[in-house]
Design a protein around this motif. Structure first.
Motif, PDB file in Angstrom:
ATOM      1  N   ASN A  78     -67.764 -40.396 -11.691  1.00  0.00           N
ATOM      2  CA  ASN A  78     -66.747 -40.175 -10.691  1.00  0.00           C
ATOM      3  C   ASN A  78     -65.547 -39.379 -11.176  1.00  0.00           C
ATOM      4  OD1 ASN A  78     -66.514 -42.004  -8.545  1.00  0.00           O
ATOM      5  ND2 ASN A  78     -67.329 -43.624  -9.873  1.00  0.00           N
TER       6      ASN A  78
ATOM      7  N   ASP B 295     -66.894 -35.623 -10.657  1.00  0.00           N
ATOM      8  CA  ASP B 295     -67.040 -35.467  -9.418  1.00  0.00           C
ATOM      9  C   ASP B 295     -65.688 -35.138  -8.617  1.00  0.00           C
ATOM     10  OD1 ASP B 295     -68.469 -35.706  -6.761  1.00  0.00           O
ATOM     11  OD2 ASP B 295     -67.031 -37.617  -6.578  1.00  0.00           O
ATOM     12  N   ASN B 296     -64.639 -35.874  -9.058  1.00  0.00           N
ATOM     13  CA  ASN B 296     -63.322 -35.485  -8.479  1.00  0.00           C
ATOM     14  C   ASN B 296     -63.069 -34.223  -8.926  1.00  0.00           C
ATOM     15  OD1 ASN B 296     -62.975 -38.022  -7.138  1.00  0.00           O
ATOM     16  ND2 ASN B 296     -61.550 -38.943  -8.530  1.00  0.00           N
TER      17      ASN B 296
ATOM     18  N   LYS C 214     -64.437 -31.665  -6.943  1.00  0.00           N
ATOM     19  CA  LYS C 214     -63.998 -31.813  -5.412  1.00  0.00           C
ATOM     20  C   LYS C 214     -62.673 -31.313  -5.264  1.00  0.00           C
ATOM     21  CE  LYS C 214     -64.690 -36.208  -4.118  1.00  0.00           C
ATOM     22  NZ  LYS C 214     -65.045 -37.378  -3.586  1.00  0.00           N
TER      23      LYS C 214
ATOM     24  N   GLY D  74     -63.538 -44.388  -5.273  1.00  0.00           N
ATOM     25  CA  GLY D  74     -63.986 -43.919  -6.895  1.00  0.00           C
ATOM     26  C   GLY D  74     -62.901 -44.358  -8.219  1.00  0.00           C
TER      27      GLY D  74
HETATM   28 MG   LIG Z   1     -63.656 -39.756  -6.189  1.00  0.00          MG
END
Ligand SMILES: [Mg+2]
Ligand SMILES: Nc1ncnc2c1ncn2[C@@H]1O[C@H](COP(=O)(O)OP(=O)(O)OP(=O)(O)O)[C@@H](O)[C@H]1O
Length: 479
Positions: free
Chosen positions: A370, A373-374, A377, A436
């Motif tokens: 998570n 991924d953040n 992103k 998340g």
């Molecule tokens: Mg997230």
């Protein structure tokens, strides 16, 4: 039956009964002690007086008795008896009555322990005997000695009415005092129990109202000490329940909203497909792919929601194993490498080798996943994502940092809340639902660890996770 049970089980009654019980018992003890003290004092006084009189009379009567001068004896003894308001008997050593100032018992034989006692040795003896009409008489025996010989026994009997009257009087006075004290105790206990039970009743009413669903009620109690503490704890609990209820309904409405968005999109796409049967194949394919994407999104949200609620209800504790956290971090980076490459980002790592930890491997993989991924992103093209792992004391310290868009200070406290997104439009475009980080925080906390965030808008963010190398088992472990 109900009334009886209800009445006597109430605190008020218990206090009242205890007060009265204590007052009653202490009074009974005091009364018994006082009565016996008064009676024994009076009794001793009487004994001394009567013994002195009897002895004096016995000494003066002895010579006359020895010479059997009954008549002159009768005269002087009758005078003495009436003066003492009593009765005098003269007995021979074998217990035969020779003289009775009442002239009733002559020639009869009397056996009394007092007579035996004085004949045996004692100079006098004393006893109380019931007389007529509920009266009592005090009988004092004294030895008559003439020329060294015991010639007989003198019995002096006097009524003890005033002795009894004094005792009864004392008892009556005590009873009056008891009635007054009991009355005062009754009133005091009533006031005391009322001040004690009033706040309890108020609290009960508040709790009942809350039980009926009004979560906004609070106990307004003007009490002190433990009752104030009770009311305050209750209010704190009510506050928490209200907050919990509010966040729960917010969670439900957020969840429904999040689930509705992909469904609406899918319905739109589907309607287009139905309405335009002659749609070109490429467009149809594109619509289908969009729908597939929305289904993935929906299924992702549902998985997240399930994870959260399961952790909430602690149905799934931790499945603890000892494993190599360094290897897990490397693995995660390896998996995300293509994603980062696609986003034109550079991933750098500083992972201490062989960090072994006792924890839930799947959950910690999800934490790592998570956070990275953040970072990917929310970092624009050309940026950098850095993952590090080190051991500090008895903890493993994991950081995921980026030089991306960052998070404004006022938003930082909220990013761990469920469904919270800083930039709604942007997050939705990247497929985020805002679950998340709340999942991450809950998982870290389940391990007994902590997560902190430092970030500045436009400069990047750093998430730091501290995990104990040996996680404690929080309650029951899931199989
Ligand atoms: Mg997230
Ligand atoms: N590394 C980061 N840089 C900048 N903002 C971030 C970063 N990580 C999280 N955020 C902000 O915090 C919000 C919450 O993050 P969270 O991971 O909970 O949700 P999400 O990424 O939007 O959705 P998902 O549930 O798919 O993870 C994000 O929407 C984003 O605005």
């Amino acid at each position: 039956m109900w009334i009886k049970q209800h009445l006597f089980s109430s605190i008020r009654w218990k206090i009242l009964a205890t007060f009265l019980g204590i007052v009653g018992v202490s009074f009974a003890i005091a009364a018994a002690l006082l009565t016996s003290l008064v009676s024994s004092t009076l009794y001793q006084q009487r004994t001394r007086q009567a013994s002195l009189s009897a002895e004096r009379l016995a000494t003066s009567a002895a010579p006359f008795f020895a010479q059997a001068q009954t008549e002159s004896l009768m005269e002087s003894l009758s005078a003495a008896a009436s003066e003492l308001d009593g009765r005098i008997l003269l007995l021979t050593p074998d217990g035969k009555v020779q003289l009775d100032t009442f002239c009733q018992l002559e020639t009869t034989r009397i056996t009394l322990p007092e007579v035996d006692a004085v004949l045996a040795d004692a100079s006098h003896a004393y006893g109380i005997y019931p007389a007529d009409a509920g009266e009592y008489a005090a009988v004092c025996a004294a030895r008559m000695v003439h020329e060294g010989q015991t010639v007989g026994v003198l019995l002096l009997s006097t009524p003890v009415t005033e002795l009894r009257e004094a005792i009864v009087g004392t008892q009556q006075q005590l009873l009056t005092v008891f009635a007054v004290v009991a009355g005062v105790a009754l009133v005091a206990s009533l006031i005391f129990s009322l001040t004690l039970t009033r706040p309890v009743k108020a609290l009960t009413t508040t709790i009942r109202r809350m039980g009926k669903g009004d979560l906004t009620v609070r106990a307004n109690i003007r009490a002190s000490g433990e009752l104030r503490e009770l009311a305050e704890s209750y209010n704190a609990m009510a506050e928490q329940i209200e907050n919990f209820d509010r966040s729960r309904s917010q969670f439900v409405s957020n969840a429904s909203h999040e689930l509705k968005t992909p469904l609406t999109a899918m319905k739109l796409l589907l309607e287009c497909l139905i309405d335009q049967p002659e749609m070109p194949d490429e467009l149809r394919m594109e619509f289908m792919q969009d729908m597939n994407h929305e289904i993935d999104r929906l299924s992702g949200i549902i998985t997240d929601l399930l994870t959260l609620t399961q952790m909430d209800s602690r149905q799934s504790g931790l499945h603890l194993t000892e494993f190599d956290l360094s290897a897990l971090a490397e693995e995660t980076l390896h998996t995300l490498a293509p994603v980062a490459e696609k986003a034109k980002l550079r991933i750098t790592a500083a992972i201490a080798p062989g960090v072994r930890i006792t924890g839930d491997r799947t959950k910690l993989a999800s934490v790592l996943g998570n956070l990275t991924d953040n970072a990917i992103k929310y970092t624009p093209e050309g940026g950098e994502v850095r993952v590090s792992l080190a051991v500090k004391g008895r903890s493993a310290v994991l950081t995921v940092s980026d030089n991306g868009i960052g998070i404004p200070p006022e938003e930082q406290a909220h990013v761990f809340d469920r469904f919270y997104r800083v930039d709604k439009a942007r997050s939705r475009a990247t497929g985020g639902t805002g679950l998340g980080l709340s999942i991450v925080r809950q998982m870290v906390q389940l391990h007994g660890g902590a997560i902190t965030l430092t970030s500045a808008p436009g400069e990047g963010s750093t998430f730091t996770v501290t995990l104990p190398l040996k996680a404690e088992r929080p309650g029951k472990e899931a199989e």
